[in-house]
Design an enzyme around this catalytic site. Structure first.
Site, PDB file in Angstrom:
ATOM      1  N   ASP A 120      -6.371  -0.430 -17.011  1.00 35.02           N
ATOM      2  CA  ASP A 120      -6.607   0.269 -15.742  1.00 35.02           C
ATOM      3  C   ASP A 120      -5.842   1.591 -15.701  1.00 35.02           C
ATOM      4  OD1 ASP A 120      -4.515  -1.817 -15.685  1.00 35.02           O
ATOM      5  OD2 ASP A 120      -3.957  -0.884 -13.802  1.00 35.02           O
ATOM      6  N   GLY A 168       0.804  -1.223   0.000  1.00 33.97           N
ATOM      7  CA  GLY A 168       0.000   0.000   0.000  1.00 33.97           C
ATOM      8  C   GLY A 168       0.837   1.273   0.000  1.00 33.97           C
TER       9      GLY A 168
HETATM   10  P1  AMP Z   1       0.093   0.502 -11.424  1.00 32.44           P
HETATM   11  O1  AMP Z   1       1.109  -0.325 -12.121  1.00 32.44           O
HETATM   12  O2  AMP Z   1       0.662   1.584 -10.547  1.00 32.44           O
HETATM   13  O3  AMP Z   1      -0.964   1.017 -12.344  1.00 32.44           O
HETATM   14  O4  AMP Z   1      -0.629  -0.483 -10.393  1.00 32.44           O
HETATM   15  C1  AMP Z   1      -1.343  -1.618 -10.775  1.00 32.44           C
HETATM   16  C2  AMP Z   1      -2.170  -2.106  -9.626  1.00 32.44           C
HETATM   17  O5  AMP Z   1      -1.357  -2.532  -8.552  1.00 32.44           O
HETATM   18  C3  AMP Z   1      -3.122  -1.082  -9.059  1.00 32.44           C
HETATM   19  O6  AMP Z   1      -4.293  -1.752  -8.690  1.00 32.44           O
HETATM   20  C4  AMP Z   1      -2.375  -0.565  -7.858  1.00 32.44           C
HETATM   21  O7  AMP Z   1      -3.243  -0.028  -6.881  1.00 32.44           O
HETATM   22  C5  AMP Z   1      -1.691  -1.822  -7.365  1.00 32.44           C
HETATM   23  N1  AMP Z   1      -0.466  -1.525  -6.616  1.00 32.44           N
HETATM   24  C6  AMP Z   1       0.677  -1.009  -7.116  1.00 32.44           C
HETATM   25  N2  AMP Z   1       1.594  -0.880  -6.140  1.00 32.44           N
HETATM   26  C7  AMP Z   1       1.034  -1.318  -5.000  1.00 32.44           C
HETATM   27  C8  AMP Z   1       1.475  -1.438  -3.652  1.00 32.44           C
HETATM   28  N3  AMP Z   1       2.703  -1.072  -3.277  1.00 32.44           N
HETATM   29  N4  AMP Z   1       0.602  -1.935  -2.748  1.00 32.44           N
HETATM   30  C9  AMP Z   1      -0.630  -2.305  -3.113  1.00 32.44           C
HETATM   31  N5  AMP Z   1      -1.098  -2.229  -4.356  1.00 32.44           N
HETATM   32  C10 AMP Z   1      -0.286  -1.736  -5.307  1.00 32.44           C
HETATM   33 MG    MG Z   2      -2.492   2.084 -12.385  1.00 32.56          MG
END
Ligand code: AMP
Ligand code: MG
Length: 490
Positions: free
Chosen positions: A256, A130
């Site tokens: 997403d 998180g």
């Molecule tokens: P992103 O690559 O930033 O678009 O993230 C892809 C997914 O992974 C999204 O649902 C984010 O909320 C989740 N996510 C990314 N980093 C974390 C993290 N450190 N803890 C929890 N969820 C994460």
């Molecule tokens: Mg994202």
């Protein structure tokens, strides 16, 4: 949550219309407090622009507010649920490390999401912690602000706060929270999530919400989901053509990470291209080049097709008919994009309006640039200078012949050469946040030295204006400075 200060006098007029949607779309929860917050950077210009009044809190309270340690009275934060195709594979996602504080209304009545990124675990965190690391949050800050200054629709960055806590990735890194301001956070993946429920009412509620917030004109249309699909095709074709104009490579164009507000969103391993090469990829996790520079329009179309699939049940009661309607619209993407791209590339060459014959002029120059390993940004900027600088490409035979034809074509423009050059200077940036400069600034920032970051931010403030202070930022990297890969750092 005894670390939260009870500050009854601190009020912030956040709204949260999103939580009027069915409950499947969000989870209400508070940020997880952090140990020792410190404001690393605060975007006062943006705060002024959106009419954010923080006069009722002092510096310490402001730090606590932007770290999630101090919640305004009556605030009802929530995390959004969504799904998405990541590198082509469907996954359940959601705000795993982000939290919506609420919606802020600007003095002109614009509704903006106010979101923390890195604020702690949520029901959608899966295995994640998180949290976010300082480097990637500073990267989002720099690149989103650069995109804004370049005139490209984007989410904005209001603040980065260091948490005083470590996050553990491949290495131990300083933790941080970014405050993101966005027209909204509804993604293609939000519709994919809604359609999973196989409940038309759930899907319809999201469609109604999106139309009300971003496409009010569609309310009057007879087939609203189809009209929305067509509007999104137009919007994304526009956005990608703007990315292509400045050589921006998003790096993770998962469904997403495609916002239906039309803003560029989720700056992970993104970067700007230096030397022109259509297959340029920076992201360390994009080994097959799915999200390479020249693939971006195809991926946008692919992503929009996932939106179309999600909307099918609302388009027509008979699935086959719905598919036919959606396919007709989706098939138009290519031509819509191509026209936007050509007119954008034409403007980079000073043309007020392009016709079919101009396409060769554009593609030939790009080929010559590719063969010569020329810098994308500088080559276009140089073309509008009274004299071409001493660069390899400009001495080549092929370029000279191209240059003669281009000058002839410019001669046919109604408003004269100076007007063409002025047009070129308004679309070809003099400076971009080059990856080696960004990495350098982030590395220093992680060690507590914010000077390189400040200078970089200053350099990209007015990217279409020349100036001596830009010089250190205008050269492509020397071989020793080259950064081949960028990391999500999630
Ligand atoms: P992103 O690559 O930033 O678009 O993230 C892809 C997914 O992974 C999204 O649902 C984010 O909320 C989740 N996510 C990314 N980093 C974390 C993290 N450190 N803890 C929890 N969820 C994460
Ligand atoms: Mg994202």
């Amino acid at each position: 949550m005894d670390q939260f200060k009870s500050m009854t006098e601190f009020q912030f007029p956040f709204q949260s219309t999103y939580t009027e949607l069915p409950e499947v779309f969000f989870s209400k929860l508070s940020p997880t407090p952090v140990a020792d917050p410190d404001i690393v950077i605060f975007n006062q210009k943006l705060a002024d622009e959106i009419g954010l009044d923080l006069s009722q809190i002092n510096e310490e309270e402001k730090t606590n507010f932007f770290s999630g340690n101090l919640l305004p009275k009556g605030g009802k934060p929530f995390a959004q649920a969504y799904a998405g195709h990541q590198f082509g594979n469907f996954t359940m996602l959601g705000d795993g490390r982000a939290l919506m504080l609420g919606e802020h209304l600007t003095p002109s009545g614009q509704r903006l999401d106010f979101q923390f990124k890195g604020s702690g675990r949520t029901p959608y965190s899966r295995g994640g912690d998180g949290r976010a690391a300082l480097g990637p949050m500073l990267r989002e800050y720099v690149i989103s602000e650069a995109m804004h200054n370049l005139g490209i629709p984007t989410t904005r960055s209001l603040a980065v706060v260091s948490t005083g806590e470590k996050v553990y990735r491949e290495n131990e890194l300083p933790g941080a929270i970014l405050t993101r301001i966005a027209a909204s956070h509804i993604r293609v993946g939000t519709f994919e999530f809604a359609s999973l429920h196989e409940d038309k009412a759930i899907l319809q509620s999201l469609l109604d919400y999106l139309i009300k917030r971003h496409f009010p004109g569609i309310k009057e249309m007879s087939n609203q989901p189809l009209a929305l699909l067509e509007a999104v095709i137009e919007q994304q074709a526009d956005l990608i053509s703007q990315w292509m104009r400045v050589g921006f490579i998003h790096g993770v164009m998962n469904t997403d990470n495609m916002a239906l507000s039309g803003e560029t969103i989720d700056y992970g391993p993104c970067a700007f291209m230096d030397l022109f090469a259509p297959d340029t990829v920076f992201s360390s996790i994009d080994q097959k080049g799915r999200y390479a520079y020249a693939n971006q329009p195809y991926i946008a179309q692919w992503n929009v097709a996932r939106l179309a699939e999600s909307l099918l049940p609302l388009m027509h009661s008979k699935r086959e008919e719905a598919i036919e309607m959606a396919e007709d619209s989706l098939n138009a993407f290519e031509e819509i994009y191509k026209n936007k791209w050509l007119s954008m590339m034409g403007s980079k060459l000073g043309l007020a309006k392009t016709s079919a014959g101009d396409e060769n002029l554009v593609t030939e120059l790009l080929d010559i640039m590719h063969q010569n390993g020329s810098d994308y940004t500088n080559t276009f900027r140089d073309l509008s200078k009274p004299e071409l600088p001493n660069e390899k490409i400009f001495t080549s035979e092929k370029f000279r012949s191209w240059h003669t034809r281009w000058k002839e074509r410019l001669g046919k423009e109604k408003n004269g050469l100076e007007s063409s050059f002025a047009r070129m200077r308004s679309v070809n940036p003099a400076v971009i946040p080059r990856n080696h400069r960004v990495e350098e600034a982030l590395e220093a920032g992680e060690k507590g030295d914010l000077d390189p970051l400040s200078s970089l931010l200053k350099a990209i403030e007015n990217p279409y204006q020349d100036g001596d202070h830009l010089m250190p930022y205008q050269s492509p990297p020397e071989p020793s400075e080259k950064v081949y890969q960028t990391f999500c750092g999630t």
